[in-house]
Design an enzyme around this catalytic site. Sequence first.
Site, PDB file in Angstrom:
ATOM      1  CG  MET A  51      60.681  19.623  60.831  1.00  0.00           C
ATOM      2  SD  MET A  51      59.686  18.558  59.784  1.00  0.00           S
ATOM      3  CE  MET A  51      60.090  19.160  58.154  1.00  0.00           C
ATOM      4  CB  CYS A  96      62.430  21.829  71.461  1.00  0.00           C
ATOM      5  SG  CYS A  96      63.098  20.171  71.247  1.00  0.00           S
ATOM      6  CE  LYS A 108      57.959  25.725  64.881  1.00  0.00           C
ATOM      7  NZ  LYS A 108      58.202  24.521  65.721  1.00  0.00           N
ATOM      8  CG  ASN A 121      53.961  24.530  62.875  1.00  0.00           C
ATOM      9  OD1 ASN A 121      54.463  24.094  63.905  1.00  0.00           O
ATOM     10  ND2 ASN A 121      54.049  23.889  61.736  1.00  0.00           N
ATOM     11  N   GLY A 157      55.657  21.493  58.432  1.00  0.00           N
ATOM     12  CA  GLY A 157      56.765  20.606  58.789  1.00  0.00           C
ATOM     13  C   GLY A 157      56.633  19.269  58.086  1.00  0.00           C
TER      14      GLY A 157
HETATM   15  C1  LIG Z   1      61.655  15.528  63.121  1.00  0.00           C
HETATM   16  C2  LIG Z   1      61.200  16.852  63.671  1.00  0.00           C
HETATM   17  C3  LIG Z   1      62.146  17.754  64.126  1.00  0.00           C
HETATM   18  C4  LIG Z   1      61.740  18.999  64.632  1.00  0.00           C
HETATM   19  N1  LIG Z   1      62.686  19.889  65.026  1.00  0.00           N
HETATM   20  C5  LIG Z   1      62.300  21.137  65.431  1.00  0.00           C
HETATM   21  C6  LIG Z   1      63.272  22.125  65.743  1.00  0.00           C
HETATM   22  O1  LIG Z   1      64.475  21.921  65.659  1.00  0.00           O
HETATM   23  N2  LIG Z   1      62.812  23.350  66.151  1.00  0.00           N
HETATM   24  C7  LIG Z   1      61.467  23.626  66.254  1.00  0.00           C
HETATM   25  O2  LIG Z   1      61.109  24.748  66.616  1.00  0.00           O
HETATM   26  N3  LIG Z   1      60.540  22.711  65.945  1.00  0.00           N
HETATM   27  C8  LIG Z   1      60.933  21.490  65.518  1.00  0.00           C
HETATM   28  N4  LIG Z   1      59.986  20.570  65.168  1.00  0.00           N
HETATM   29  C9  LIG Z   1      58.560  20.941  65.196  1.00  0.00           C
HETATM   30  C10 LIG Z   1      58.125  21.442  63.822  1.00  0.00           C
HETATM   31  O3  LIG Z   1      58.799  22.634  63.472  1.00  0.00           O
HETATM   32  C11 LIG Z   1      56.611  21.697  63.793  1.00  0.00           C
HETATM   33  O4  LIG Z   1      56.320  22.653  64.768  1.00  0.00           O
HETATM   34  C12 LIG Z   1      55.799  20.441  64.077  1.00  0.00           C
HETATM   35  O5  LIG Z   1      56.284  19.340  63.335  1.00  0.00           O
HETATM   36  C13 LIG Z   1      54.303  20.662  63.745  1.00  0.00           C
HETATM   37  O6  LIG Z   1      54.150  21.011  62.399  1.00  0.00           O
HETATM   38  P1  LIG Z   1      53.677  19.945  61.286  1.00  0.00           P
HETATM   39  O7  LIG Z   1      52.394  19.318  61.775  1.00  0.00           O
HETATM   40  O8  LIG Z   1      53.491  20.747  60.036  1.00  0.00           O
HETATM   41  O9  LIG Z   1      54.760  18.906  61.178  1.00  0.00           O
HETATM   42  C14 LIG Z   1      60.364  19.324  64.687  1.00  0.00           C
HETATM   43  C15 LIG Z   1      59.421  18.401  64.236  1.00  0.00           C
HETATM   44  C16 LIG Z   1      59.826  17.187  63.717  1.00  0.00           C
HETATM   45  C17 LIG Z   1      58.790  16.221  63.224  1.00  0.00           C
END
Ligand SMILES: Cc1cc2nc3c(=O)[nH]c(=O)nc-3n(C[C@H](O)[C@H](O)[C@H](O)COP(=O)(O)O)c2cc1C
Length: 361
Positions: A56, A139, A178, A239, A263
């Site tokens: 994140m 992303c 990812k 995820n 996340g």
């Molecule tokens: C603030 C934020 C930053 C994130 N940054 C990235 C990142 O740098 N790379 C990535 O692959 N996913 C990123 N994600 C996505 C998360 O890794 C994850 O896939 C997404 O939040 C869904 O999972 P969750 O429901 O458990 O939060 C980000 C998500 C959030 C909320």
Amino acid sequence: MRGGQRPALMWVAHRRATDLKRSDCLKRRRMSGKADMEYISIGTVRIAKTAALAPMAGVADTAFRTVMKEFGAAYCVGEMASIKGLCYSDRKTAELLSLTAGERPAAVQLFGCEPEFAAQAVEIAERYEPDIIDLNAGCPVPKVAGNGAGSALMKDPVLFGKMVTALVGAAHVPVTVKIRAGWDAEHINACEIAHIAEECGAAAVAVHARTKTQMYSGNADRNIISAVKQTVKIPVIGNGDVDSVEKCEAMYRETGCDLVMIGRGAYGNPWLFRDIGDFYAGRPAQSPPALDERLDVMRRHIELLVHCKGENVGMKEARAQAAFYLKGMQNAAKYRGMCGRLTKVDDLWELIDLIKSENDL
Ligand SMILES: Cc1cc2nc3c(=O)[nH]c(=O)nc-3n(C[C@H](O)[C@H](O)[C@H](O)COP(=O)(O)O)c2cc1C
């Protein structure tokens, strides 16, 4: 009363009440007394089959990852770093790759859409001795996807394959990807992309089961993860929307995934990893953290943040992190408002002292 020893005030309005309501399935597992922890392998890297911390950017930095690992996160992925930025010697980009001993096993994550830069970026990334290198193909933010990287790679399977091939060819550690479900509801291609990743040598695929256009709205569709799991032989990491032991267990059970990744559910809640670890080790469930424990862990997290980034930047970033820890408690709105004004480490002490005194700690 910093770190005082007074009796703990139980968390009055614990925000994850559902964690307490164990489903029958969870009860059965605990009562069965099976305590053999399972592990998965990503290439040569062994990871406990509990839950990993998702990458994140801007949130899950070294301090965040260290705290989550201390509470049992099985694996974590760093903040995404630009492949081109690394090659152009951008110091800030390179800093994103730093990993400390307490975070391992850990991946660094790269984003980009230029296979010709991949080898040089890998060479730079490997100086930080990551256990795994992860390619971001999920992303959705315009700065990344608008330039052909991140989730835009899912719209161009040929380029995606070239990126994976180039990274795998250059790396001395396993390369993972990812991805999302697809670009939009009309273009769900997670299975095709996962298959390409496998063919090109990726060691695992993590699936955030939303489309790019969904961003973070709606629900993650576990059927997509299930379909990917049936498509490839490499480990699949599930995820999306896991914020309790029950949802973690459901993710494993419904999708057959090899590892669950969390996340936003980890925001201010490292105890989620503790609870998931307890569950899969067959240990009895622990009580939700008492208020003084919650404040102690918040303090440790913010001290680490300031240690890593200095007081100026650290305390600015601490505003959001502190607010996560205080969410759901009595008078949270007032305390969270105060978080927004944190500037010095002393302000944090004052806030903690105030919360403790107002809660008879
Ligand atoms: C603030 C934020 C930053 C994130 N940054 C990235 C990142 O740098 N790379 C990535 O692959 N996913 C990123 N994600 C996505 C998360 O890794 C994850 O896939 C997404 O939040 C869904 O999972 P969750 O429901 O458990 O939060 C980000 C998500 C959030 C909320």
